[in-house]
Scaffold this motif. Structure first.
Motif, PDB file in Angstrom:
ATOM      1  N   THR A  73     -14.648   6.381  -3.045  1.00  0.00           N
ATOM      2  CA  THR A  73     -14.617   7.317  -2.348  1.00  0.00           C
ATOM      3  C   THR A  73     -14.041   6.810  -0.931  1.00  0.00           C
ATOM      4  O   THR A  73     -13.122   7.237  -0.355  1.00  0.00           O
ATOM      5  N   GLU A  74     -14.553   5.695  -0.518  1.00  0.00           N
ATOM      6  CA  GLU A  74     -14.445   5.017   0.867  1.00  0.00           C
ATOM      7  C   GLU A  74     -12.744   4.700   0.827  1.00  0.00           C
ATOM      8  O   GLU A  74     -11.836   4.950   1.629  1.00  0.00           O
TER       9      GLU A  74
ATOM     10  N   GLU B 150     -10.476   5.854  -1.419  1.00  0.00           N
ATOM     11  CA  GLU B 150      -9.614   7.185  -1.456  1.00  0.00           C
ATOM     12  C   GLU B 150      -9.387   7.657  -0.001  1.00  0.00           C
ATOM     13  O   GLU B 150      -8.385   7.950   0.352  1.00  0.00           O
ATOM     14  N   MET B 151     -10.495   7.859   0.608  1.00  0.00           N
ATOM     15  CA  MET B 151     -10.469   8.348   2.138  1.00  0.00           C
ATOM     16  C   MET B 151      -9.543   7.343   3.140  1.00  0.00           C
ATOM     17  O   MET B 151      -8.740   7.904   3.803  1.00  0.00           O
ATOM     18  N   ALA B 152      -9.613   6.251   2.796  1.00  0.00           N
ATOM     19  CA  ALA B 152      -8.951   5.273   3.941  1.00  0.00           C
ATOM     20  C   ALA B 152      -7.559   5.115   3.644  1.00  0.00           C
ATOM     21  O   ALA B 152      -6.597   5.139   4.562  1.00  0.00           O
TER      22      ALA B 152
ATOM     23  N   LYS C 163      -5.833   7.884   2.132  1.00  0.00           N
ATOM     24  CA  LYS C 163      -5.386   9.322   2.718  1.00  0.00           C
ATOM     25  C   LYS C 163      -5.032   9.038   4.198  1.00  0.00           C
ATOM     26  O   LYS C 163      -4.081   9.572   4.755  1.00  0.00           O
ATOM     27  N   MET C 164      -5.933   8.273   5.062  1.00  0.00           N
ATOM     28  CA  MET C 164      -5.911   8.318   6.506  1.00  0.00           C
ATOM     29  C   MET C 164      -4.632   7.533   6.822  1.00  0.00           C
ATOM     30  O   MET C 164      -4.036   7.593   7.783  1.00  0.00           O
TER      31      MET C 164
ATOM     32  N   GLU D 245      -1.958   7.403   5.315  1.00  0.00           N
ATOM     33  CA  GLU D 245      -0.889   8.026   4.570  1.00  0.00           C
ATOM     34  C   GLU D 245      -0.180   7.132   3.531  1.00  0.00           C
ATOM     35  O   GLU D 245       0.965   7.183   3.453  1.00  0.00           O
TER      36      GLU D 245
END
Lengths: 224, 111
Positions: free
Chosen positions: A47-48, A50-52, A54-55, A57
């Protein structure tokens, strides 16, 4: 048990920054028990990442799976049909598991997500301490169960050395002297004379990769 | 008491805040929640001894993860009150809503 620590997030992120499709593989044995690379830690890291991404881009397609053991062919087999769909594999197993995984899929890059730290014991939830360096020449019988290779800062096989100081080691006041502990425990057990026994020097041949074939299983090795 | 508190808060009931896992909070943020807060019993009065203290540690862990990812760590918070403090619950709800409104929407939403 083998104890590992998760690598710093930035290091993991950097390793896979060019990868767009990754499989994060956890191990359900030692690293799961020491809370470094089991199912739960795989969930959090996936999850981490995936989030990073996305941030940043720079989205990533990252999937996760935790197998029982990465150091065992039987369990790795479950990944055979799966790995071909991925650009790279991220492994949260110990160094042995990561290598066995990389060996099985030599065409796919494998990245480590944990640092394998030591063979140790569980003092409390989340708190582990080293106790064994797997030197292949165990002397715990004559050292009252305190390992001089691991617990002595100098790994002295026949001690104490001249640096023992009121139960502490000369290298630091925070470092207990293992040989002082050995002395105390042998004395308590009434077998202090055993400290005089001289242990032959370590077999440094053990520094190269070792193989163990347990009695009764020789045939398995011969056949392979 | 018929107290009012902001309607944009979705309550997820757990037997004890000790049940709240890192993944519950992280998953919520990853799926677009603007903020997550856990409301536990007062420190020292957990019926399970240390459930709320465990939750606090997990909230801290999630805050660290958010920071690593580049999201405001304060989108996740821990509050404490006793079960008899309805007005405080409503007050915390207002406070958290205001706080999140000031931070703006979850940056992951448009990615």
């Amino acid at each position: 048990m083998i104890v590992a620590e998760r690598k710093p997030f930035d290091e993991i992120k950097e390793m896979i920054k060019e990868r767009k499709k990754v499989l994060n593989i956890g191990c359900g044995t030692c690293v799961a028990v020491c809370l470094a690379g089991g199912e739960k830690e795989v969930d959090v890291l996936t999850t981490e990442i995936e989030m990073a991404r996305k941030m940043d881009e720079n989205p990533i397609e990252i999937d996760k799976i935790t197998i029982e053991r990465q150091c065992d062919r039987e369990y790795l087999e479950a990944l055979d049909d799966m790995v071909k769909d991925y650009e790279a594999l991220l492994s949260m197993a110990c160094g042995a598991g990561i290598q066995f995984l990389a060996e099985r899929y030599p065409e796919i890059p494998v990245y480590p997500a944990v640092n394998t730290t030591f063979i140790g014991i569980n003092q409390n939830v989340g708190w582990y301490e080293e106790r064994c360096r797997s030197c292949s020449s165990c002397v715990l019988g004559m050292t009252a169960g305190v390992c001089p290779v691991t617990m002595c800062a100098k790994g002295v096989f026949n001690g104490p050395c001249g640096g023992t100081n009121k139960g502490k080691c000369e290298i630091s006041a925070d470092q207990p002297c293992a040989w002082y502990q050995i002395y105390e425990r042998l004395e308590k057990q009434g077998r202090l004379d055993e400290i005089l026994e001289v242990v032959p020097a370590q077999d440094w041949e053990n520094q190269k990769p070792r193989t163990v074939v347990q009695p009764g299983y020789e045939k398995v090795k011969e056949e392979s | 008491m018929r107290l009012n508190y902001p309607t944009n808060i979705k309550i997820i009931r757990v037997p004890c805040t000790g049940k709240v896992d890192v993944m519950h909070m992280l998953g919520a943020i990853n799926k677009g929640a603007d903020g997550v807060y856990c409301v536990g019993c007062l420190e020292g009065s957990c019926h399970y001894n240390e459930g709320n203290l465990r939750c606090k540690e997990r909230v801290n862990h999630v805050q660290t993860i958010l920071e690593e990812v580049g999201i405001e760590r304060d989108r996740v918070r821990m509050y404490n009150l006793s079960s008899g403090e309805g007005p405080t619950f409503a007050e915390y709800a207002k406070e958290m809503t205001e706080h999140i409104k000031n931070l703006g929407p979850n940056p992951l939403k448009n990615k």
